[in-house]
Design a protein around this motif. Structure first.
Motif, PDB file in Angstrom:
ATOM      1  N   ALA A 138       7.388   9.326   6.998  1.00  0.00           N
ATOM      2  CA  ALA A 138       6.825   8.093   7.561  1.00  0.00           C
ATOM      3  C   ALA A 138       5.358   7.972   7.157  1.00  0.00           C
ATOM      4  O   ALA A 138       4.604   8.946   7.242  1.00  0.00           O
ATOM      5  CB  ALA A 138       6.946   8.099   9.077  1.00  0.00           C
ATOM      6  N   PRO A 139       4.917   6.804   6.719  1.00  0.00           N
ATOM      7  CA  PRO A 139       3.506   6.645   6.350  1.00  0.00           C
ATOM      8  C   PRO A 139       2.587   6.868   7.554  1.00  0.00           C
ATOM      9  O   PRO A 139       2.830   6.324   8.632  1.00  0.00           O
ATOM     10  CB  PRO A 139       3.430   5.191   5.865  1.00  0.00           C
ATOM     11  N   VAL A 140       1.560   7.681   7.350  1.00  0.00           N
ATOM     12  CA  VAL A 140       0.558   7.939   8.378  1.00  0.00           C
ATOM     13  C   VAL A 140      -0.793   7.506   7.812  1.00  0.00           C
ATOM     14  O   VAL A 140      -1.220   8.012   6.770  1.00  0.00           O
ATOM     15  CB  VAL A 140       0.511   9.427   8.770  1.00  0.00           C
ATOM     16  N   LEU A 141      -1.451   6.565   8.485  1.00  0.00           N
ATOM     17  CA  LEU A 141      -2.738   6.053   8.020  1.00  0.00           C
ATOM     18  C   LEU A 141      -3.867   6.725   8.793  1.00  0.00           C
ATOM     19  O   LEU A 141      -3.883   6.722  10.022  1.00  0.00           O
ATOM     20  CB  LEU A 141      -2.806   4.534   8.213  1.00  0.00           C
ATOM     21  N   ALA A 178      -6.985  -3.304   5.807  1.00  0.00           N
ATOM     22  CA  ALA A 178      -6.498  -3.294   4.427  1.00  0.00           C
ATOM     23  C   ALA A 178      -5.280  -2.382   4.290  1.00  0.00           C
ATOM     24  O   ALA A 178      -4.310  -2.715   3.608  1.00  0.00           O
ATOM     25  CB  ALA A 178      -7.613  -2.846   3.480  1.00  0.00           C
ATOM     26  N   GLY A 179      -5.330  -1.225   4.959  1.00  0.00           N
ATOM     27  CA  GLY A 179      -4.216  -0.288   4.884  1.00  0.00           C
ATOM     28  C   GLY A 179      -2.952  -0.800   5.542  1.00  0.00           C
ATOM     29  O   GLY A 179      -1.842  -0.450   5.133  1.00  0.00           O
ATOM     30  N   LEU A 180      -3.119  -1.635   6.572  1.00  0.00           N
ATOM     31  CA  LEU A 180      -1.962  -2.164   7.298  1.00  0.00           C
ATOM     32  C   LEU A 180      -1.387  -3.427   6.669  1.00  0.00           C
ATOM     33  O   LEU A 180      -0.369  -3.940   7.141  1.00  0.00           O
ATOM     34  CB  LEU A 180      -2.352  -2.474   8.740  1.00  0.00           C
ATOM     35  N   ALA A 181      -2.001  -3.923   5.630  1.00  0.00           N
ATOM     36  CA  ALA A 181      -1.608  -5.215   5.062  1.00  0.00           C
ATOM     37  C   ALA A 181      -0.134  -5.276   4.686  1.00  0.00           C
ATOM     38  O   ALA A 181       0.484  -6.346   4.763  1.00  0.00           O
ATOM     39  CB  ALA A 181      -2.474  -5.536   3.848  1.00  0.00           C
ATOM     40  N   ASP A 182       0.447  -4.165   4.272  1.00  0.00           N
ATOM     41  CA  ASP A 182       1.835  -4.175   3.813  1.00  0.00           C
ATOM     42  C   ASP A 182       2.835  -3.798   4.897  1.00  0.00           C
ATOM     43  O   ASP A 182       4.020  -3.602   4.604  1.00  0.00           O
ATOM     44  CB  ASP A 182       1.997  -3.207   2.633  1.00  0.00           C
TER      45      ASP A 182
END
Length: 247
Positions: free
Chosen positions: A70-73, A138-142
């Motif tokens: 899972a992507p972790v920012l 910016a990181g959450l844009a997608d």
């Protein structure tokens, strides 16, 4: 005993207008909500957001048990404690996380608005905006939904947290919203999760080094954040009415 019947997920994606229904569907079932959000296409593209702070290991451990990819920012503001940076690397490896994305502020923005690295001392809201809010946006844009580790016991501003909430045009899931500090500590101890090294030194909530101080007995866990300022949030958690961010 027959297992409880689980409500069917819709064929179409959940949207921010479905917050009330989601909170009803998953009432008292936060663990199921986390599992479904991480595995069901009905929730679209999903990421966790982690500060790799004092309590971060609990939610990351729960998520890793479901999906290690899972992507972790993680926003590296340029002002984090060295202990936090090491902890982010060590905990990611310990849990086997395979998609931890380090987000950083734009250098051109820093050069224009914080060239002397002193903005935190006279404009903490602006400092948070350029170093944390903008990189995370910016990181959450997608992504269509993001998972937060916020808990209602942390301070008065978070006292009314719900499991699902709206965040601008996205959904947000707060799977630990009703956990107590004792519950967090018990889970971490049972699972033998490595603690953030600064917790034992009096930091139950850990942000950027210039704006984080030790918490005294009897204070709420986030009392050491922006001490002396009328500020309790960095601004990444926006209200559901699409008005200005909460700083």
């Amino acid at each position: 005993m027959k297992p409880a019947v689980q409500p069917a997920l819709p064929d179409v994606r959940w949207a921010f207008g479905d917050v009330a229904e989601l909170n009803s569907v998953y009432a008292d079932r936060a663990a199921d909500a986390l599992a479904d959000v991480l595995t069901s296409p009905a929730f679209g593209r999903v990421a966790l957001v982690s500060s790799f702070g004092a309590d971060s290991a609990v939610l990351l451990h729960m998520a890793a048990a479901i999906r290690k990819d899972a992507p972790v920012l993680f926003v590296e503001t340029g002002w984090l404690f060295p202990e936090t940076l090491r902890y982010a690397e060590d905990l990611s490896a310990y849990l086997g996380l395979t998609d931890v994305r380090w987000l950083r502020p734009e250098q051109a923005v820093l050069d224009a608005k914080d060239a002397k690295r002193l903005r935190w001392s006279y404009d903490p809201d602006g400092c948070c905006d350029i170093r944390k809010v903008q990189p995370l946006d910016a990181g959450l844009a997608d992504f269509d939904l993001w998972i937060s580790g916020r808990k209602s016991h942390q301070n008065k501003a978070r006292a009314t947290l719900t499991l699902f909430e709206r965040d601008a045009a996205r959904l947000k899931l707060n799977p630990l919203h009703d956990w107590t500090g004792a519950g967090i500590n018990a889970y971490a101890a049972t699972q033998q999760l490595p603690p953030h090294p600064l917790v034992a030194d009096g930091y139950p909530s850990i942000g950027c080094s210039p704006c984080t101080s030790r918490v005294q007995p009897g204070e709420d866990p986030r009392a050491g954040r922006w001490r002396g300022w009328d500020k309790s949030e960095c601004g990444i958690h926006k209200p559901s009415d699409d008005s200005e961010p909460v700083f």
